[in-house]
Design a protein around this motif. Structure first.
Motif, PDB file in Angstrom:
ATOM      1  N   ALA A 128     -26.332  37.696  52.975  1.00 36.05           N
ATOM      2  CA  ALA A 128     -25.401  36.656  52.511  1.00 36.05           C
ATOM      3  C   ALA A 128     -25.139  36.757  51.013  1.00 36.05           C
ATOM      4  CB  ALA A 128     -25.937  35.275  52.867  1.00 36.05           C
ATOM      5  N   LEU A 129     -26.141  37.200  50.267  1.00 35.90           N
ATOM      6  CA  LEU A 129     -25.986  37.231  48.807  1.00 35.90           C
ATOM      7  C   LEU A 129     -25.622  38.612  48.264  1.00 35.90           C
ATOM      8  CD1 LEU A 129     -28.886  34.864  47.736  1.00 35.90           C
ATOM      9  CD2 LEU A 129     -26.447  34.374  47.729  1.00 35.90           C
ATOM     10  N   ALA A 130     -25.616  39.603  49.146  1.00 30.24           N
ATOM     11  CA  ALA A 130     -25.301  40.964  48.675  1.00 30.24           C
ATOM     12  C   ALA A 130     -23.919  40.972  48.023  1.00 30.24           C
ATOM     13  CB  ALA A 130     -25.340  41.935  49.849  1.00 30.24           C
ATOM     14  N   HIS A 131     -23.809  41.685  46.919  1.00 27.85           N
ATOM     15  CA  HIS A 131     -22.541  41.826  46.177  1.00 27.85           C
ATOM     16  C   HIS A 131     -22.013  40.494  45.645  1.00 27.85           C
ATOM     17  CE1 HIS A 131     -23.042  45.544  48.226  1.00 27.85           C
ATOM     18  NE2 HIS A 131     -22.740  45.030  49.397  1.00 27.85           N
ATOM     19  N   THR A 132     -22.916  39.511  45.477  1.00 29.50           N
ATOM     20  CA  THR A 132     -22.501  38.274  44.805  1.00 29.50           C
ATOM     21  C   THR A 132     -23.300  38.199  43.502  1.00 29.50           C
ATOM     22  OG1 THR A 132     -24.257  36.817  45.627  1.00 29.50           O
ATOM     23  CG2 THR A 132     -22.340  37.144  47.063  1.00 29.50           C
ATOM     24  N   GLU A 133     -23.017  37.188  42.732  1.00 27.12           N
ATOM     25  CA  GLU A 133     -23.708  37.037  41.451  1.00 27.12           C
ATOM     26  C   GLU A 133     -25.222  36.903  41.644  1.00 27.12           C
ATOM     27  OE1 GLU A 133     -22.722  33.518  39.336  1.00 27.12           O
ATOM     28  OE2 GLU A 133     -23.705  34.262  37.500  1.00 27.12           O
ATOM     29  N   ARG A 134     -25.628  36.289  42.745  1.00 24.03           N
ATOM     30  CA  ARG A 134     -27.057  36.058  42.950  1.00 24.03           C
ATOM     31  C   ARG A 134     -27.691  37.079  43.895  1.00 24.03           C
ATOM     32  NH1 ARG A 134     -29.592  30.925  41.900  1.00 24.03           N
ATOM     33  NH2 ARG A 134     -30.996  32.473  41.019  1.00 24.03           N
ATOM     34  N   ASP A 135     -27.053  38.204  44.063  1.00 21.03           N
ATOM     35  CA  ASP A 135     -27.617  39.307  44.866  1.00 21.03           C
ATOM     36  C   ASP A 135     -29.118  39.432  44.575  1.00 21.03           C
ATOM     37  OD1 ASP A 135     -28.321  41.843  45.937  1.00 21.03           O
ATOM     38  OD2 ASP A 135     -26.256  42.549  45.720  1.00 21.03           O
TER      39      ASP A 135
ATOM     40  N   GLY B 299     -48.215  37.071  31.439  1.00 20.49           N
ATOM     41  CA  GLY B 299     -49.004  35.850  31.607  1.00 20.49           C
ATOM     42  C   GLY B 299     -48.178  34.823  32.370  1.00 20.49           C
ATOM     43  N   PRO B 300     -48.845  33.760  32.869  1.00 22.91           N
ATOM     44  CA  PRO B 300     -48.147  32.820  33.758  1.00 22.91           C
ATOM     45  C   PRO B 300     -46.960  32.098  33.101  1.00 22.91           C
ATOM     46  CG  PRO B 300     -50.425  32.113  33.331  1.00 22.91           C
ATOM     47  CD  PRO B 300     -50.289  33.482  32.775  1.00 22.91           C
ATOM     48  N   VAL B 301     -47.075  31.765  31.826  1.00 25.68           N
ATOM     49  CA  VAL B 301     -45.976  31.036  31.180  1.00 25.68           C
ATOM     50  C   VAL B 301     -44.765  31.955  31.025  1.00 25.68           C
ATOM     51  CG1 VAL B 301     -45.240  29.845  29.067  1.00 25.68           C
ATOM     52  CG2 VAL B 301     -47.535  29.427  30.011  1.00 25.68           C
ATOM     53  N   GLY B 302     -45.025  33.180  30.557  1.00 23.78           N
ATOM     54  CA  GLY B 302     -43.943  34.150  30.385  1.00 23.78           C
ATOM     55  C   GLY B 302     -43.329  34.548  31.728  1.00 23.78           C
ATOM     56  N   PHE B 303     -44.179  34.640  32.720  1.00 29.44           N
ATOM     57  CA  PHE B 303     -43.723  34.985  34.080  1.00 29.44           C
ATOM     58  C   PHE B 303     -42.743  33.917  34.581  1.00 29.44           C
ATOM     59  CE2 PHE B 303     -44.356  34.804  38.739  1.00 29.44           C
ATOM     60  CZ  PHE B 303     -44.237  36.140  39.090  1.00 29.44           C
ATOM     61  N   ALA B 304     -43.113  32.666  34.381  1.00 25.61           N
ATOM     62  CA  ALA B 304     -42.243  31.566  34.824  1.00 25.61           C
ATOM     63  C   ALA B 304     -40.946  31.559  34.020  1.00 25.61           C
ATOM     64  CB  ALA B 304     -42.977  30.232  34.680  1.00 25.61           C
ATOM     65  N   ARG B 305     -41.050  31.840  32.725  1.00 25.58           N
ATOM     66  CA  ARG B 305     -39.842  31.845  31.888  1.00 25.58           C
ATOM     67  C   ARG B 305     -38.890  32.954  32.354  1.00 25.58           C
ATOM     68  NH1 ARG B 305     -41.685  32.970  26.808  1.00 25.58           N
ATOM     69  NH2 ARG B 305     -42.669  30.909  26.706  1.00 25.58           N
ATOM     70  N   ALA B 306     -39.462  34.121  32.632  1.00 28.03           N
ATOM     71  CA  ALA B 306     -38.622  35.233  33.096  1.00 28.03           C
ATOM     72  C   ALA B 306     -37.947  34.885  34.425  1.00 28.03           C
ATOM     73  CB  ALA B 306     -39.470  36.496  33.242  1.00 28.03           C
ATOM     74  N   LEU B 307     -38.664  34.175  35.272  1.00 28.85           N
ATOM     75  CA  LEU B 307     -38.081  33.763  36.559  1.00 28.85           C
ATOM     76  C   LEU B 307     -36.904  32.822  36.322  1.00 28.85           C
ATOM     77  CD1 LEU B 307     -38.089  33.534  39.649  1.00 28.85           C
ATOM     78  CD2 LEU B 307     -39.890  31.801  39.449  1.00 28.85           C
ATOM     79  N   ARG B 308     -37.101  31.918  35.403  1.00 29.94           N
ATOM     80  CA  ARG B 308     -36.041  30.954  35.101  1.00 29.94           C
ATOM     81  C   ARG B 308     -34.818  31.655  34.487  1.00 29.94           C
ATOM     82  NH1 ARG B 308     -34.711  25.004  34.656  1.00 29.94           N
ATOM     83  NH2 ARG B 308     -32.746  25.263  33.568  1.00 29.94           N
ATOM     84  N   GLU B 309     -35.065  32.730  33.763  1.00 31.00           N
ATOM     85  CA  GLU B 309     -33.951  33.383  33.065  1.00 31.00           C
ATOM     86  C   GLU B 309     -33.212  34.415  33.908  1.00 31.00           C
ATOM     87  OE1 GLU B 309     -35.821  34.677  29.449  1.00 31.00           O
ATOM     88  OE2 GLU B 309     -35.777  32.648  28.597  1.00 31.00           O
ATOM     89  N   GLN B 310     -33.802  34.849  35.000  1.00 26.84           N
ATOM     90  CA  GLN B 310     -33.140  35.929  35.750  1.00 26.84           C
ATOM     91  C   GLN B 310     -31.968  35.398  36.573  1.00 26.84           C
ATOM     92  OE1 GLN B 310     -36.448  37.314  38.374  1.00 26.84           O
ATOM     93  NE2 GLN B 310     -35.053  36.906  40.082  1.00 26.84           N
ATOM     94  N   THR B 311     -30.973  36.256  36.797  1.00 32.91           N
ATOM     95  CA  THR B 311     -29.809  35.842  37.592  1.00 32.91           C
ATOM     96  C   THR B 311     -29.999  36.104  39.091  1.00 32.91           C
ATOM     97  OG1 THR B 311     -28.408  36.276  35.697  1.00 32.91           O
ATOM     98  CG2 THR B 311     -27.298  36.076  37.821  1.00 32.91           C
ATOM     99  N   PRO B 312     -30.544  37.262  39.489  1.00 29.24           N
ATOM    100  CA  PRO B 312     -30.736  37.468  40.934  1.00 29.24           C
ATOM    101  C   PRO B 312     -31.631  36.384  41.526  1.00 29.24           C
ATOM    102  CG  PRO B 312     -31.158  39.498  39.701  1.00 29.24           C
ATOM    103  CD  PRO B 312     -31.011  38.401  38.693  1.00 29.24           C
ATOM    104  N   LEU B 313     -31.338  35.967  42.741  1.00 28.77           N
ATOM    105  CA  LEU B 313     -32.183  34.979  43.402  1.00 28.77           C
ATOM    106  C   LEU B 313     -33.511  35.641  43.770  1.00 28.77           C
ATOM    107  CD1 LEU B 313     -32.466  32.115  44.593  1.00 28.77           C
ATOM    108  CD2 LEU B 313     -31.559  33.036  46.740  1.00 28.77           C
ATOM    109  N   ALA B 314     -34.605  35.054  43.308  1.00 32.60           N
ATOM    110  CA  ALA B 314     -35.927  35.608  43.624  1.00 32.60           C
ATOM    111  C   ALA B 314     -36.348  35.171  45.031  1.00 32.60           C
ATOM    112  CB  ALA B 314     -36.946  35.149  42.590  1.00 32.60           C
ATOM    113  N   VAL B 315     -37.122  36.041  45.684  1.00 35.81           N
ATOM    114  CA  VAL B 315     -37.442  35.812  47.095  1.00 35.81           C
ATOM    115  C   VAL B 315     -38.946  35.927  47.344  1.00 35.81           C
ATOM    116  CG1 VAL B 315     -37.081  36.659  49.449  1.00 35.81           C
ATOM    117  CG2 VAL B 315     -35.186  36.703  47.816  1.00 35.81           C
ATOM    118  N   THR B 316     -39.472  34.955  48.083  1.00 39.95           N
ATOM    119  CA  THR B 316     -40.856  35.012  48.565  1.00 39.95           C
ATOM    120  C   THR B 316     -40.828  35.251  50.072  1.00 39.95           C
ATOM    121  OG1 THR B 316     -41.745  33.589  46.846  1.00 39.95           O
ATOM    122  CG2 THR B 316     -42.951  33.617  48.925  1.00 39.95           C
ATOM    123  N   ASP B 317     -41.654  36.195  50.519  1.00 40.97           N
ATOM    124  CA  ASP B 317     -41.751  36.505  51.947  1.00 40.97           C
ATOM    125  C   ASP B 317     -42.968  35.773  52.517  1.00 40.97           C
ATOM    126  OD1 ASP B 317     -42.066  37.580  54.453  1.00 40.97           O
ATOM    127  OD2 ASP B 317     -42.010  39.674  53.815  1.00 40.97           O
TER     128      ASP B 317
END
Ligand code: 3PY
Ligand code: ZN
Length: 621
Positions: free
Chosen positions: A355-362, A88-106
């Motif tokens: 730029a982010l490969a092999h870094t914490e935010r890969d 659901g949208p609330v859980g989806f947003a929470r998971a986004l906030r909790e993840q370490t990899p940088l999320a990407v929109t194309d």
């Protein structure tokens, strides 16, 4: 042949003309429909071939020839769309906030071509690559693929129904969330609509395939966004990402309006309004690396929501901004495939991933996969070359004029039309002056258009901006400027520019507000899917919808044509294969074009499935 087949039919000869006669012989109808469609498509091709409205397209190739080789039988892995359905949208947003990899929109499917190619990329070229995106970059947060100017342009210029586009994209991309840009109460238009239009629009978009709505108001007025936010929340299943439109430079000590404090107060209202995600919408590419770091860190410190950063690379420095934001904890960023990136578009996807490969935010996305999709987009860029409208390189002048990426290319075309094409720097200066005169609004559709209209008006009149500001009554003032000063788009973040506003409004009665919809329209918004969509098209864009219907009537569904065929027509000595429906192809060849007769009509001799089919076309040259 259709008539003959009917006449020859024993049942027909026996006089049985029950309605099941045709129902039981679908091949007859199909053959006839195909013939009709073939004729219509041929009319389009012949017209384009004679008149060449887009030039000859000598270097154009069909992007489909550049699709990578992968196994399309393999099922697309579960992605952000399944995550949204599950959490659901609330859980989806929470998971986004909790993840370490940088999320990407194309954004290649919407903003990139809106900002580089006048929004002209057709449904076919968007949908064809989506099964590849589904399998090669399934880890995307989303693709931004609808809304903004795409809706208007589809109807007005492409002979396409935006709803069919969305439905086709949804089918082709079942595993990655599809995101759209929604202009608050203006939905995908340029003026505010009644709340029930916004509600019906959001409902239909969610039902057809939108997962994430990025909502903004051109003047950062949260009240203006509320109907759209509420409508998204009501769907229960889609994400409300709400934008803070960025202007100025928050690190500049001389900045007295668009300060850090301003954005924090705005974000507080956005959070209170029920947003799931906060977006920083840097439509002109003004957010510098240091400012991004500060803004992102503070927003994440004050609020629990994830932060999604959108920018345009007009000045060339925005990969640095994305990386600074990433270090400060930004949850997601927007990029576009490299051949469709840079300048007025987003920063390049592959450069960010590298730029982010092999870094914490890969990002977790495959650099190889992202790069393997680039030849396709390069071919797309090339085939739409006549619509290239942008800069040949980055420009630092944007920090002064603040023209949004999507508008900068547009304004250059308008300047050319005014005969000021080689003095565009003057238009830029006038734009900066118009911005100041109008009270430094945030500039994004439609407020950016108001500032642009004033800039072009002053340029055309050769007006001295100081004189225009002091004595607006001496000049023609664009209607959009009068409406803007009357509050048509809401209140200005920094208050009204006085005495300019009073002088503009003196002696005028300006009608603002939306036109209520009729009972008939309301009933149709509750009708069948086709009825709802057509009614929305008509409510939002009455005249372009008329144009669309007329093109459909005259030429049929042109989405079956490859883009080289659609834009450049028939080439001598080439057999053009057009799949008008699954398994039914037309074979079209150009034989000859006659000289114009005294009325300017030319005969195009073409074969359709081996039979000569002459078409008469008006030569408009
Ligand atoms: C739009 O409204 O279309 C935009 O892209 C604004 O940035
Ligand atoms: Zn943008």
């Amino acid at each position: 042949p259709f008539l003959q087949a009917v006449l020859d039919d024993p049942q027909f000869q026996a006089g049985d003309l029950s309605t099941s006669f045709i129902d039981e012989r679908p091949e007859l109808v199909r053959a006839n429909i195909s013939k009709d469609r073939g004729t219509k498509v041929l009319n389009w091709l012949a017209d384009i071939t004679v008149n060449q409205p887009n030039g000859a397209g000598a270097a154009a190739i069909d992007p489909a020839t550049k699709l990578p080789t992968i196994d399309l039988e393999a099922e697309a892995p579960a992605g952000s769309r399944q995550r949204l359905l599950e959490l659901g949208p609330v859980g989806f947003a929470r998971a986004l906030r909790e993840q370490t990899p940088l999320a990407v929109t194309d954004t290649t499917f919407r903003d990139a071509h809106q900002s580089l190619l006048a929004t002209r990329v057709r449904t076919k070229d968007l949908v064809e690559v989506m099964p590849y995106v589904a399998r090669m970059t399934p880890g995307l947060l989303s693709v931004e693929a609808w809304g903004g100017a795409t809706y208007d342009v589809a109807l007005r210029f492409l002979g396409e129904d935006p709803w069919q586009r969305l439905a086709a994209m949804r089918e082709a991309l079942p595993n990655v969330a599809i995101q759209m840009l929604l202009r608050g109460r203006n939905t995908v238009g340029y003026t505010p609509y009644p709340t029930e239009v916004t509600e019906a629009f959001v409902r239909e978009a969610a039902a057809t395939g939108i997962d994430v709505f990025r909502i903004f108001d051109a003047l950062n007025d949260v009240d203006q966004m509320r109907p759209a936010i509420d409508a998204v929340l009501q769907t229960g299943s889609t994400v409300a990402e709400v934008g803070l439109c960025y202007s100025g430079d928050l690190l500049d000590p001389a900045e007295d309006l668009y300060t850090l404090d301003y954005y924090l107060r705005l974000a507080e209202q956005v959070v209170d309004a029920g947003a799931h995600i906060i977006a920083i919408k840097d439509m002109a590419g003004l957010l510098r690396a240091g400012a991004a770091e500060k803004l992102v860190a503070t927003l994440r410190d004050r609020f629990d929501l994830p932060v999604h950063l959108h920018t345009h690379d007009t000045a060339g420095g925005q990969l640095a901004t994305l990386l600074a934001a990433s270090r400060a904890g930004v949850d997601a960023v927007d990029v576009a495939s490299a051949p469709m990136a840079g300048t007025t578009s987003q920063p390049p996807f592959s450069a960010l991933v590298a730029a982010l490969a092999h870094t914490e935010r890969d990002t977790g996305l495959s650099l190889q996969a992202v790069s393997d999709l680039e030849p396709y987009w390069e071919a797309v860029r090339r085939v739409y070359a006549p619509f290239e409208s942008g800069l040949s390189g980055p420009t630092g002048r944007v920090y002064h004029h603040e023209i949004p990426g999507g508008q900068l290319s547009n304004l250059r075309q308008q300047a050319i039309a005014l005969g000021l094409g080689d003095r565009f720097e003057l238009i830029e200066d006038w734009y900066a002056e118009a911005n100041r005169i109008l009270g430094r609004p945030t500039k994004v559709t439609p407020s950016s258009k108001v500032v642009g209209d004033l800039a072009l008006q002053m340029a055309a009149a050769g007006a001295d901006p100081a004189d225009f500001e002091a004595n607006p009554e001496k000049y023609d003032i664009p209607d959009s400027v009068i409406g803007f000063m009357a509050g048509e788009l809401g209140d200005l973040p920094g208050g009204w520019p006085e005495p300019f506003r009073s002088k503009v409004l003196a002696g005028r009665t300006v009608k603002i507000g939306t036109t209520a919809i009729t009972d008939d329209q309301r009933a149709k918004l509750d009708g069948s899917t086709d009825e709802r969509r057509l009614t929305l098209n008509q409510l939002l864009f009455p005249q372009p919808t008329q144009q669309f219907l007329q093109v459909r009537e005259q030429f049929g569904d042109l989405s079956v044509l490859s883009t080289p065929d659609y834009l450049y027509g028939l080439k001598p000595g080439v057999e053009h294969v057009i799949e008008i429906e699954r398994g039914v192809s037309l074979f079209v060849s150009l034989e000859a074009i006659g000289e114009p007769d005294e009325k300017g009509m030319r005969s195009v001799m073409a074969t359709l499935n081996g039979q000569m089919r002459p078409v008469t076309i008006r030569d408009r040259a």
